[in-house]
Design an enzyme around this catalytic site. Structure first.
Site, PDB file in Angstrom:
ATOM      1  N   GLU A  65      -6.928 -21.018 -15.955  1.00 22.78           N
ATOM      2  CA  GLU A  65      -7.350 -21.636 -14.696  1.00 22.78           C
ATOM      3  C   GLU A  65      -8.389 -22.685 -15.048  1.00 22.78           C
ATOM      4  O   GLU A  65      -9.525 -22.364 -15.423  1.00 22.78           O
ATOM      5  CB  GLU A  65      -7.965 -20.591 -13.753  1.00 22.78           C
ATOM      6  CG  GLU A  65      -8.310 -21.199 -12.404  1.00 22.78           C
ATOM      7  CD  GLU A  65      -9.381 -20.459 -11.617  1.00 22.78           C
ATOM      8  OE1 GLU A  65      -9.566 -20.786 -10.436  1.00 22.78           O
ATOM      9  OE2 GLU A  65     -10.038 -19.574 -12.175  1.00 22.78           O
ATOM     10  N   ASP A 122      -9.149 -16.431 -16.071  1.00 22.00           N
ATOM     11  CA  ASP A 122      -9.975 -16.820 -14.934  1.00 22.00           C
ATOM     12  C   ASP A 122     -11.014 -17.861 -15.360  1.00 22.00           C
ATOM     13  O   ASP A 122     -11.644 -17.723 -16.421  1.00 22.00           O
ATOM     14  CB  ASP A 122     -10.683 -15.561 -14.399  1.00 22.00           C
ATOM     15  CG  ASP A 122     -11.384 -15.819 -13.089  1.00 22.00           C
ATOM     16  OD1 ASP A 122     -10.708 -16.193 -12.126  1.00 22.00           O
ATOM     17  OD2 ASP A 122     -12.623 -15.641 -13.047  1.00 22.00           O
ATOM     18  N   ASP A 165       0.862  -1.194   0.000  1.00 21.18           N
ATOM     19  CA  ASP A 165       0.000   0.000   0.000  1.00 21.18           C
ATOM     20  C   ASP A 165       0.894   1.237   0.000  1.00 21.18           C
ATOM     21  O   ASP A 165       1.707   1.408   0.912  1.00 21.18           O
ATOM     22  CB  ASP A 165      -0.881  -0.050   1.263  1.00 21.18           C
ATOM     23  CG  ASP A 165      -1.683   1.212   1.483  1.00 21.18           C
ATOM     24  OD1 ASP A 165      -1.879   1.971   0.507  1.00 21.18           O
ATOM     25  OD2 ASP A 165      -2.116   1.440   2.636  1.00 21.18           O
ATOM     26  N   ASP A 172      -1.577  -1.348  -4.044  1.00 17.41           N
ATOM     27  CA  ASP A 172      -1.819  -0.653  -5.313  1.00 17.41           C
ATOM     28  C   ASP A 172      -0.675  -0.919  -6.291  1.00 17.41           C
ATOM     29  O   ASP A 172       0.329  -1.539  -5.938  1.00 17.41           O
ATOM     30  CB  ASP A 172      -2.004   0.855  -5.047  1.00 17.41           C
ATOM     31  CG  ASP A 172      -0.973   1.395  -4.071  1.00 17.41           C
ATOM     32  OD1 ASP A 172       0.223   1.275  -4.377  1.00 17.41           O
ATOM     33  OD2 ASP A 172      -1.359   1.894  -2.976  1.00 17.41           O
TER      34      ASP A 172
HETATM   35  C1  GLC Z   1     -11.487 -17.868 -10.048  1.00 17.15           C
HETATM   36  C2  GLC Z   1     -10.676 -16.933  -9.210  1.00 17.15           C
HETATM   37  C3  GLC Z   1     -11.440 -16.654  -7.952  1.00 17.15           C
HETATM   38  C4  GLC Z   1     -12.750 -15.981  -8.329  1.00 17.15           C
HETATM   39  C5  GLC Z   1     -13.531 -16.840  -9.315  1.00 17.15           C
HETATM   40  C6  GLC Z   1     -14.632 -16.065  -9.962  1.00 17.15           C
HETATM   41  O1  GLC Z   1     -11.638 -19.112  -9.463  1.00 17.15           O
HETATM   42  O2  GLC Z   1      -9.404 -17.469  -8.982  1.00 17.15           O
HETATM   43  O3  GLC Z   1     -10.721 -15.870  -7.048  1.00 17.15           O
HETATM   44  O4  GLC Z   1     -13.513 -15.771  -7.183  1.00 17.15           O
HETATM   45  O5  GLC Z   1     -12.714 -17.293 -10.360  1.00 17.15           O
HETATM   46  O6  GLC Z   1     -14.110 -15.121 -10.849  1.00 17.15           O
END
Ligand code: GLC
Length: 544
Positions: A271, A204, A24, A32
């Protein structure tokens, strides 16, 4: 030195920064972008990683702490400005650090102008940008899909008299990726950041963007898969229709061609939480023309066992399409911290594994300090998942990075309350103390990173697991004449590993081992050792 035949993202060690919690600089208790910039010397120099992935810093109402985006092409004022981002990128590149940003394609915020338009009327041109459906005749939602964060995945919109789909919070409506306009608009957001010089994206929940076009009910779940997070009620269904439809591969081929249109090896890691290895491997693309890597989370919830770890790593190696590159993750902003899952000694063994097994490792900020999960009191709880579903809070792994032993941990001013409380043991788990301590976890990570960077066998070489006594996981890494043997004792007993050829210890997890070995290598409880083998030696022996 990095091997010339490999791409930067293959030899790199990626370090995840959760921007709210790193540094921060404004005194508001939230990290930030200028804060990250101010810590680049630590990342590139003291620690020695090669790339940073920064979790979302876009404008957002923060219902899910930035994973609910209102503008994909700007910076939340709390984190800084686009100019601050440019400064960060330039300063990172000056230090040889690559910059990966988080791209959130499955859903926007419900405050995003696209959704505001979409929900304004059934006839709005953006109506079909999201997934709207009529109620069933009895008024119930169109199917039995559930939100990852508890409850139904459908919310009724009174004004237009339909339900909309949200795989996560109601404040995170799912985009309709079957609409070509959505695809075009979202690819433009990737171009925006590529034009600004970012090196890659972390996608994501990448496997969520294509669902069953008929929106069929999910069937009841079969037997529970071992070694994955227990998600309570959500686990009662087999999630086959609400994500991962095969049409997803066309989208990722398109994305890849957007990235490949830029110079400099722009990179995409997805992910993807999938327990079936073949399904996982499909995300590389049949011609390696989709994601550069789908994240490998197979060890995140795996029980601590040498045979379990070996079989998972070997299964990943076996599943990899020809020419595809492996990777490993042991922690992130959604999971219980590494040291809390395994304990301090085992976390050292895990660090050695992460940085010596074949593939790109992704580290999570603070794990290099053995920062444990922080107990966040209920009245300070922030995570919407934890608030909705008891036991699922991710706050404990998202607390401020601990730089010093001072109040505020060097993260923020001592008189400022950080957005989540600092860990309760800032005395030992901080960069200042651990830099000065030659036996600290930070010193172990630094030594591992130095060795890994110096040795092509470790950052680019071949991998082969070798037989070892029960409770021990051993593997060889080699490139040309350079050969290493890594032996990891997963038990709390001493053990011995016999080596048929002379070698010398390069590094032990206690940072107290060196010198020649031959015949027998003894390992302490929960100890890992890296041995440099002779160039022309024979293969390591099978163990008793
Ligand atoms: C993924 C992210 C997580 C988020 C979710 C919804 O799993 O890593 O932090 O809450 O997606 O976007």
């Amino acid at each position: 030195m990095a091997s010339r035949s490999h791409r930067w993202w293959q030899t790199a060690v990626i370090y995840q920064v959760y921007p709210r919690s790193f540094q921060d600089t404004t005194g508001n208790g939230v990290g930030d972008l200028p804060g990250i910039t101010s810590r680049l010397d630590y990342l590139a120099g003291t620690l020695g990683v090669d790339a940073i992935w920064i979790s979302p810093f876009y404008p957002s109402p923060m219902a899910d702490f930035g994973y609910d985006v209102t503008d994909y092409c700007d910076v939340h004022p709390m984190f800084g400005t686009l100019a601050d981002f440019d400064d960060l990128r330039v300063a990172a590149h000056d230090r040889g650090l690559r910059v990966i940003i988080d791209w959130v394609p499955n859903h926007t915020s419900d405050q995003h102008p696209w959704f505001v338009a979409s929900r304004s009327s059934r006839h709005d041109p953006k109506r079909d940008w999201y997934v709207w459906r009529d109620a069933k005749p009895d008024g119930s939602p169109p199917n039995n899909w559930q939100s990852n964060f508890g409850g139904l995945a459908w919310t009724w919109d009174e004004r237009t008299g339909q339900y909309y789909l949200h795989s996560f919070l109601a404040e995170q409506p799912d985009l309709n990726w079957r609409n070509p306009e959505v695809q075009a608009a979202m690819f433009d957001t990737v171009r925006f950041w590529m034009d600004r010089g970012v090196d890659g994206i972390r996608i994501d929940v990448a496997h969520y963007i294509m669902k069953d076009p008929q929106l069929r009910d999910n069937p009841p779940a079969g037997e529970r898969v071992e070694g994955v997070r227990d998600r309570g009620e959500y686990d009662a269904l087999e999630h086959i229709h609400d994500k991962g439809h095969p049409d997803i591969h066309g989208v990722f081929r398109e994305l890849r061609s957007v990235l490949d249109g830029y110079p400099g090896d722009r990179f995409a890691v997805g992910e993807i939480h999938i327990s079936d290895w073949d399904e996982w491997a499909a995300y590389y693309g049949e011609n390696l023309d989709e994601l550069h890597m789908p994240y490998n989370f197979s060890l995140l919830w795996a029980p601590w066992s040498a045979s379990g770890y070996r079989s998972r790593i070997d299964a990943m190696e076996a599943a990899l399409p020809e020419g595809a590159w492996p990777n490993l993750v042991l922690g992130n902003h959604d999971e219980v911290r590494l040291v809390t899952r395994y304990g301090p000694h085992r976390a050292r063994v895990a660090a050695m594994l992460l940085l010596t097994v074949r593939g790109t490792p992704t580290m999570y900020y603070g794990d290099e300090l053995a920062m444990p999960q922080t107990e966040v009191p209920p009245q300070q709880e922030q995570d919407p998942w934890g608030i909705r579903v008891p036991g699922q809070s991710r706050d404990g792994c998202r607390t401020p990075m601990q730089w010093t032993a001072e109040p505020g941990a060097g993260f923020s001013r001592g008189d400022v309350a950080p957005w989540l409380p600092c860990g309760s043991d800032p005395d030992s788990h901080n960069v200042a103390n651990q830099t000065a301590d030659p036996a600290s976890m930070l010193s172990l990570y630094r030594s591992l990173l130095v060795l890994r960077r110096a040795e092509p066998a470790l950052h680019a070489g071949a991998y082969r697991s070798v037989d070892a006594p029960e409770g021990t996981y051993a593997y060889e890494r080699w490139a040309g004449d350079d050969r290493f043997l890594v032996v990891l004792n997963f038990t709390s007993e001493e053990t011995a590993f016999s080596i048929d050829e002379p070698g010398s210890i390069e590094l032990g997890t206690g940072l107290d081992r060196a010198g020649p070995v031959g015949g027998s290598l003894s390992l302490g409880p929960d100890e890992g050792v890296i041995v440099r083998l002779q160039p022309d030696g024979d293969v390591v022996s099978t163990q008793t």
